[in-house]
Design a protein around this motif. Structure first.
Motif, PDB file in Angstrom:
ATOM      1  N   PHE A 326      21.225  26.397  34.854  1.00 46.56           N
ATOM      2  CA  PHE A 326      21.790  25.145  35.365  1.00 46.56           C
ATOM      3  C   PHE A 326      23.194  24.914  34.807  1.00 46.56           C
ATOM      4  N   ILE A 327      23.344  25.052  33.491  1.00 50.54           N
ATOM      5  CA  ILE A 327      24.641  24.795  32.862  1.00 50.54           C
ATOM      6  C   ILE A 327      25.709  25.739  33.408  1.00 50.54           C
ATOM      7  N   ARG A 328      25.394  27.031  33.504  1.00 45.84           N
ATOM      8  CA  ARG A 328      26.392  28.010  33.924  1.00 45.84           C
ATOM      9  C   ARG A 328      26.789  27.827  35.385  1.00 45.84           C
ATOM     10  N   LEU A 329      25.806  27.550  36.233  1.00 45.51           N
ATOM     11  CA  LEU A 329      26.129  27.358  37.647  1.00 45.51           C
ATOM     12  C   LEU A 329      26.902  26.070  37.874  1.00 45.51           C
ATOM     13  N   GLU A 330      26.499  24.987  37.210  1.00 47.92           N
ATOM     14  CA  GLU A 330      27.154  23.696  37.422  1.00 47.92           C
ATOM     15  C   GLU A 330      28.604  23.712  36.959  1.00 47.92           C
ATOM     16  N   ARG A 331      28.865  24.287  35.798  1.00 52.51           N
ATOM     17  CA  ARG A 331      30.229  24.239  35.286  1.00 52.51           C
ATOM     18  C   ARG A 331      31.191  25.069  36.117  1.00 52.51           C
ATOM     19  N   LEU A 332      30.690  26.107  36.808  1.00 54.90           N
ATOM     20  CA  LEU A 332      31.575  26.920  37.644  1.00 54.90           C
ATOM     21  C   LEU A 332      32.196  26.112  38.768  1.00 54.90           C
ATOM     22  N   HIS A 333      31.501  25.064  39.209  1.00 54.89           N
ATOM     23  CA  HIS A 333      32.025  24.229  40.294  1.00 54.89           C
ATOM     24  C   HIS A 333      33.148  23.306  39.823  1.00 54.89           C
ATOM     25  N   TRP A 334      33.331  23.177  38.512  1.00 50.04           N
ATOM     26  CA  TRP A 334      34.290  22.208  37.986  1.00 50.04           C
ATOM     27  C   TRP A 334      35.442  22.863  37.234  1.00 50.04           C
ATOM     28  N   ILE A 335      35.508  24.186  37.255  1.00 42.70           N
ATOM     29  CA  ILE A 335      36.572  24.901  36.556  1.00 42.70           C
ATOM     30  C   ILE A 335      37.377  25.712  37.556  1.00 42.70           C
ATOM     31  N   GLU A 336      38.701  25.608  37.469  1.00 40.85           N
ATOM     32  CA  GLU A 336      39.568  26.390  38.351  1.00 40.85           C
ATOM     33  C   GLU A 336      39.404  27.880  38.039  1.00 40.85           C
ATOM     34  N   PRO A 337      39.322  28.731  39.061  1.00 35.78           N
ATOM     35  CA  PRO A 337      39.093  30.167  38.828  1.00 35.78           C
ATOM     36  C   PRO A 337      40.106  30.797  37.894  1.00 35.78           C
ATOM     37  N   GLU A 338      41.387  30.394  37.992  1.00 32.79           N
ATOM     38  CA  GLU A 338      42.401  31.031  37.147  1.00 32.79           C
ATOM     39  C   GLU A 338      42.302  30.591  35.684  1.00 32.79           C
ATOM     40  N   GLU A 339      41.534  29.533  35.415  1.00 28.37           N
ATOM     41  CA  GLU A 339      41.375  29.053  34.045  1.00 28.37           C
ATOM     42  C   GLU A 339      39.967  29.303  33.512  1.00 28.37           C
ATOM     43  N   ARG A 340      39.156  30.002  34.271  1.00 24.81           N
ATOM     44  CA  ARG A 340      37.731  30.096  33.967  1.00 24.81           C
ATOM     45  C   ARG A 340      37.445  30.711  32.602  1.00 24.81           C
ATOM     46  N   GLY A 341      38.087  31.836  32.308  1.00 23.81           N
ATOM     47  CA  GLY A 341      37.799  32.509  31.041  1.00 23.81           C
ATOM     48  C   GLY A 341      38.149  31.658  29.839  1.00 23.81           C
ATOM     49  N   ARG A 342      39.328  31.042  29.861  1.00 23.81           N
ATOM     50  CA  ARG A 342      39.769  30.248  28.722  1.00 23.81           C
ATOM     51  C   ARG A 342      38.937  28.987  28.542  1.00 23.81           C
ATOM     52  N   VAL A 343      38.611  28.322  29.659  1.00 24.16           N
ATOM     53  CA  VAL A 343      37.831  27.087  29.566  1.00 24.16           C
ATOM     54  C   VAL A 343      36.407  27.392  29.115  1.00 24.16           C
ATOM     55  N   ILE A 344      35.808  28.430  29.675  1.00 27.29           N
ATOM     56  CA  ILE A 344      34.427  28.766  29.304  1.00 27.29           C
ATOM     57  C   ILE A 344      34.349  29.178  27.842  1.00 27.29           C
ATOM     58  N   SER A 345      35.369  29.897  27.340  1.00 31.80           N
ATOM     59  CA  SER A 345      35.328  30.284  25.927  1.00 31.80           C
ATOM     60  C   SER A 345      35.325  29.051  25.032  1.00 31.80           C
TER      61      SER A 345
END
Length: 409
Positions: A326-345
């Motif tokens: 749930f956490i991983r799928l939900e947060r993907l909808h709220w993070i810009e793809p070009e910032e995904r790695g940095r935000v997820i870290s």
């Protein structure tokens, strides 16, 4: 792409994961058996998790710069050497058991983060894009299976060898893993060639992550809920050996039943996931998993017998895989793809910060407050978080929609 290379990689990963689980099983037991202190067991857990957190941003930069294969090989190789040196030190200076095992876990924790990020980088080099989902599923099965096999192996070996000798078995598994990946030449080289083109600083990555995270209230809510879950899990893992051997007066080998209960529930949850997704939303799965984990924590706090405690332990940790989906799928909808790695870290850094906090909590109050009381307090906190954060999140969560709509949104 040769299938044997994929099989060697997955086999290497299996040895590494079982070694990690065996190490997590052995170290709290070694510390508590040698010291008889629940506070030191909690402190050892904190020492294990802090390097994992602080090395996460570094892991991405090292993998980008040197390549996933090289970083993975060095990380598991260092863990093998650390296990061997610690075992020798424990034979020579047994009076300093806590210091040696704490140093071992600090080194292995740092290397774990490097191997984890390197794994994410290496898989696409080995597996065609069309097979990535299948490969990730196999890796998930390996992780869940290791949660059962690692402690079970430790419990069986304790029949013949003392807990300290488990370090040699874990070290051998890390060595096999490192040698297996080292043999896979020709992967992870692109990152090394492109290293000169991308030189991101850790501070820049963190600034981007902080800015994007604070701008999205939903992401902040997800982080808060995850921190509570990890606090409950951290308390359970940090005190498992002390409660099993000390409070419930069980043999060392019985301690394996805790991790085995978690592994069995994790595998069952993984098998049921496709069936659940056809019937309920991902948000509902995550919410139920959160509630069940909280109930498991309360059960551990109130358990009058060891079987009741094992049930609570399994419920608290065993369904975390469903919550994480749930956490991983939900947060993907709220993070810009070009910032995904940095935000997820950054999100992972915050989510897992309560793991060492749990160890510190046990170390500080474990000497004068019954450990089981901590579970009751955290269970109460989880109830408040559910009412004030998780339940209201349903109106905004993309994953609260039917599965097909959520995935296409």
């Amino acid at each position: 792409m040769h299938s044997w290379r994929i099989q060697v990689f997955l086999g290497s990963r299996m040895f590494s994961t079982v070694g990690d689980q065996l190490l997590q099983f052995a170290v709290p037991l070694i510390v508590y058996t040698a010291t008889g202190s629940v506070s030191l067991a909690g402190l050892a857990f904190m020492v294990e998790w802090l390097p994992r957190l602080f090395s996460l941003p570094v892991a991405g930069l090292l993998t980008d710069r040197f390549g996933g294969r090289r970083v993975y090989t060095v990380a598991d190789g260092l863990r093998a050497v650390a296990c061997a040196l610690t075992l020798l030190a424990l034979f020579r200076w047994p009076a300093h058991t806590f210091a040696w095992t704490a140093a071992l876990m600090a080194v292995c924790a740092f290397c774990y983060a490097q191997a984890f990020i390197a794994l994410e980088s290496t898989v696409p080099d080995l597996v065609p894009e069309k097979d990535l989902a299948k490969a990730q599923s196999v890796l998930q099965v390996i992780n869940s299976g290791a949660g059962v096999f690692g402690p079970a192996l430790g419990g069986v070996l304790l029949i013949w060898i003392p807990p300290t000798h488990l370090l040699s078995v874990a070290g051998a598994m890390f060595a096999v893993s490192a040698l297996g990946v080292l043999a896979l030449k020709g992967i992870g080289s692109q990152a090394s060639r492109d290293a000169g083109a991308v030189r991101r600083s850790v501070s820049d990555d963190l600034r981007v992550g902080v800015r994007s995270l604070t701008a999205k209230p939903v992401l902040l809510s997800l982080v808060g809920v995850s921190m509570v879950v990890n606090l409950m899990v951290g308390l359970a893992v940090a005190t498992g050996a002390a409660l099993t051997v000390g409070h419930f007066k069980q043999d060392d080998s019985v301690f394996a039943s805790l991790q085995m209960a978690v592994g069995v529930l994790s595998i069952a949850a993984f098998v049921l996931m496709p069936w659940l997704l056809r019937r309920v939303s991902v948000y509902r799965i995550g919410a139920v998993a959160f509630v069940v984990s909280a109930v498991g924590g309360v059960l551990m706090g109130a358990a009058p017998t060891f079987p009741a405690y094992v049930l609570g332990y399994g419920l608290c940790i065993g369904l975390c895989g469903l919550f994480n989906v749930f956490i991983r799928l939900e947060r993907l909808h709220w993070i810009e793809p070009e910032e995904r790695g940095r935000v997820i870290s950054l999100i992972v850094l915050l989510n897992q910060s309560t793991m060492p906090m749990a160890g510190l909590l046990v170390a500080v109050v474990g000497g004068w407050l019954p450990v089981q009381t901590l579970f009751l307090v955290v269970g109460a906190v989880a109830s408040i978080v559910y009412v004030l954060v998780l339940r209201p999140l349903k109106s905004r969560a993309v994953t609260a929609q039917p599965v097909e709509q959520a995935l296409s949104g």
